[in-house]
Write a protein that holds these residues in place. Structure first.
Motif, PDB file in Angstrom:
ATOM      1  N   HIS A  63       0.801  -1.347  -0.179  1.00 52.82           N
ATOM      2  CA  HIS A  63       0.054  -0.042  -0.122  1.00 52.82           C
ATOM      3  C   HIS A  63       0.941   1.224  -0.031  1.00 52.82           C
ATOM      4  CE1 HIS A  63      -2.309   3.414   1.950  1.00 52.82           C
ATOM      5  NE2 HIS A  63      -3.496   2.792   1.074  1.00 52.82           N
ATOM      6  N   HIS A  64       1.830   1.415   0.876  1.00 48.89           N
ATOM      7  CA  HIS A  64       2.798   2.539   0.962  1.00 48.89           C
ATOM      8  C   HIS A  64       3.891   2.241   1.437  1.00 48.89           C
ATOM      9  CE1 HIS A  64       1.128   2.482   5.379  1.00 48.89           C
ATOM     10  NE2 HIS A  64       2.256   3.043   5.434  1.00 48.89           N
ATOM     11  N   VAL A  65       5.002   3.133   1.404  1.00 51.71           N
ATOM     12  CA  VAL A  65       6.350   3.139   2.098  1.00 51.71           C
ATOM     13  C   VAL A  65       6.297   4.273   2.660  1.00 51.71           C
ATOM     14  CG1 VAL A  65       8.750   3.124   1.623  1.00 51.71           C
ATOM     15  CG2 VAL A  65       7.447   1.810   0.224  1.00 51.71           C
ATOM     16  N   ALA A  66       6.934   4.299   3.969  1.00 55.71           N
ATOM     17  CA  ALA A  66       7.011   5.509   4.985  1.00 55.71           C
ATOM     18  C   ALA A  66       8.579   5.806   4.863  1.00 55.71           C
ATOM     19  CB  ALA A  66       6.581   5.195   6.290  1.00 55.71           C
ATOM     20  N   LEU A  67       8.608   7.157   4.879  1.00 56.89           N
ATOM     21  CA  LEU A  67      10.051   7.806   5.012  1.00 56.89           C
ATOM     22  C   LEU A  67       9.982   8.714   6.061  1.00 56.89           C
ATOM     23  CD1 LEU A  67      10.732   8.496   1.067  1.00 56.89           C
ATOM     24  CD2 LEU A  67      11.387   6.390   2.296  1.00 56.89           C
ATOM     25  N   ILE A  68      11.436   8.959   6.682  1.00 59.33           N
ATOM     26  CA  ILE A  68      11.345  10.045   7.644  1.00 59.33           C
ATOM     27  C   ILE A  68      12.460  10.878   7.245  1.00 59.33           C
ATOM     28  CG2 ILE A  68      12.245  10.584  10.130  1.00 59.33           C
ATOM     29  CD1 ILE A  68      11.049   7.914  10.884  1.00 59.33           C
ATOM     30  N   VAL A  69      12.102  12.287   7.033  1.00 59.29           N
ATOM     31  CA  VAL A  69      13.055  13.057   6.383  1.00 59.29           C
ATOM     32  C   VAL A  69      13.729  14.027   7.355  1.00 59.29           C
ATOM     33  CG1 VAL A  69      11.823  12.657   4.297  1.00 59.29           C
ATOM     34  CG2 VAL A  69      11.447  14.604   5.629  1.00 59.29           C
ATOM     35  N   SER A  70      14.686  14.857   6.868  1.00 58.58           N
ATOM     36  CA  SER A  70      15.567  15.730   8.063  1.00 58.58           C
ATOM     37  C   SER A  70      15.196  17.081   7.388  1.00 58.58           C
ATOM     38  CB  SER A  70      16.908  15.449   7.787  1.00 58.58           C
ATOM     39  OG  SER A  70      17.470  16.175   6.260  1.00 58.58           O
ATOM     40  N   GLU A 111       4.284   7.887   2.248  1.00 57.72           N
ATOM     41  CA  GLU A 111       4.147   8.554   3.472  1.00 57.72           C
ATOM     42  C   GLU A 111       5.523   9.210   3.871  1.00 57.72           C
ATOM     43  OE1 GLU A 111       0.662   6.318   5.844  1.00 57.72           O
ATOM     44  OE2 GLU A 111       2.649   6.036   6.534  1.00 57.72           O
ATOM     45  N   ILE A 112       5.452  10.544   3.865  1.00 58.63           N
ATOM     46  CA  ILE A 112       6.675  11.237   4.217  1.00 58.63           C
ATOM     47  C   ILE A 112       6.657  12.096   5.723  1.00 58.63           C
ATOM     48  CG2 ILE A 112       8.469  13.242   3.423  1.00 58.63           C
ATOM     49  CD1 ILE A 112       7.618  12.533   0.785  1.00 58.63           C
ATOM     50  N   PHE A 113       7.390  11.863   6.448  1.00 61.18           N
ATOM     51  CA  PHE A 113       7.428  11.958   8.008  1.00 61.18           C
ATOM     52  C   PHE A 113       8.388  13.039   8.240  1.00 61.18           C
ATOM     53  CE2 PHE A 113       5.084   8.415   8.120  1.00 61.18           C
ATOM     54  CZ  PHE A 113       3.951   8.494   8.755  1.00 61.18           C
TER      55      PHE A 113
END
Length: 132
Positions: free
Chosen positions: A8-15, A57-59
């Motif tokens: 469904h999705h891939v989640a990334l945590i960004v700086s 999903e970008i967090f």
């Protein structure tokens, strides 16, 4: 019978939320589905859609630790995106100032692919499927 029917999705945590938002929407061309600021976490969440219906999903989180990516660290190795025309995709990325590796050929499938990085250095792949 498989327990799952797909991704469904891939989640990334960004700086840097704004830099990553620009990269994934303007450079990669993904459309925004939703964007929310979560005050209790001092965190942004951006949902973007790929053309095949999958989502990223970008967090952003304050002071998130760096994750080792090279060489061959355990965990997510890279995120691969399908393209119908790798030459045109590489040209578009380079037009946005993105450095892209030389195109290679998969010795098992004959498919062409290349790698580049997002603003946080996350390894991304373009994989050309000849029969799309």
């Amino acid at each position: 019978m498989s327990v799952v029917s797909g991704v469904h999705h891939v989640a990334l945590i960004v700086s840097d939320y704004e830099a990553s938002k620009r990269f994934y929407t303007e450079v990669m061309g993904f459309s925004v589905l939703a964007e929310h600021y979560r005050e209790e976490r001092d965190s942004w969440k951006l949902d973007v859609a790929l053309s095949d219906g999958k989502q990223l999903e970008i967090f952003s989180f304050p002071n998130s630790p760096e994750r080792p990516s090279y060489p061959e660290a355990r965990g997510l190795r890279h995120l691969a995106f399908v393209t119908e025309n790798i030459d045109a995709s590489v040209h578009a990325l380079e037009g946005h100032g993105v450095s892209v590796e030389a195109i290679r050929v998969d010795p098992y499938t004959g498919a062409r692919f290349t790698f580049f990085n997002d603003p946080d250095g996350l390894p991304l792949e373009l994989y050309e499927l000849a029969s799309l």
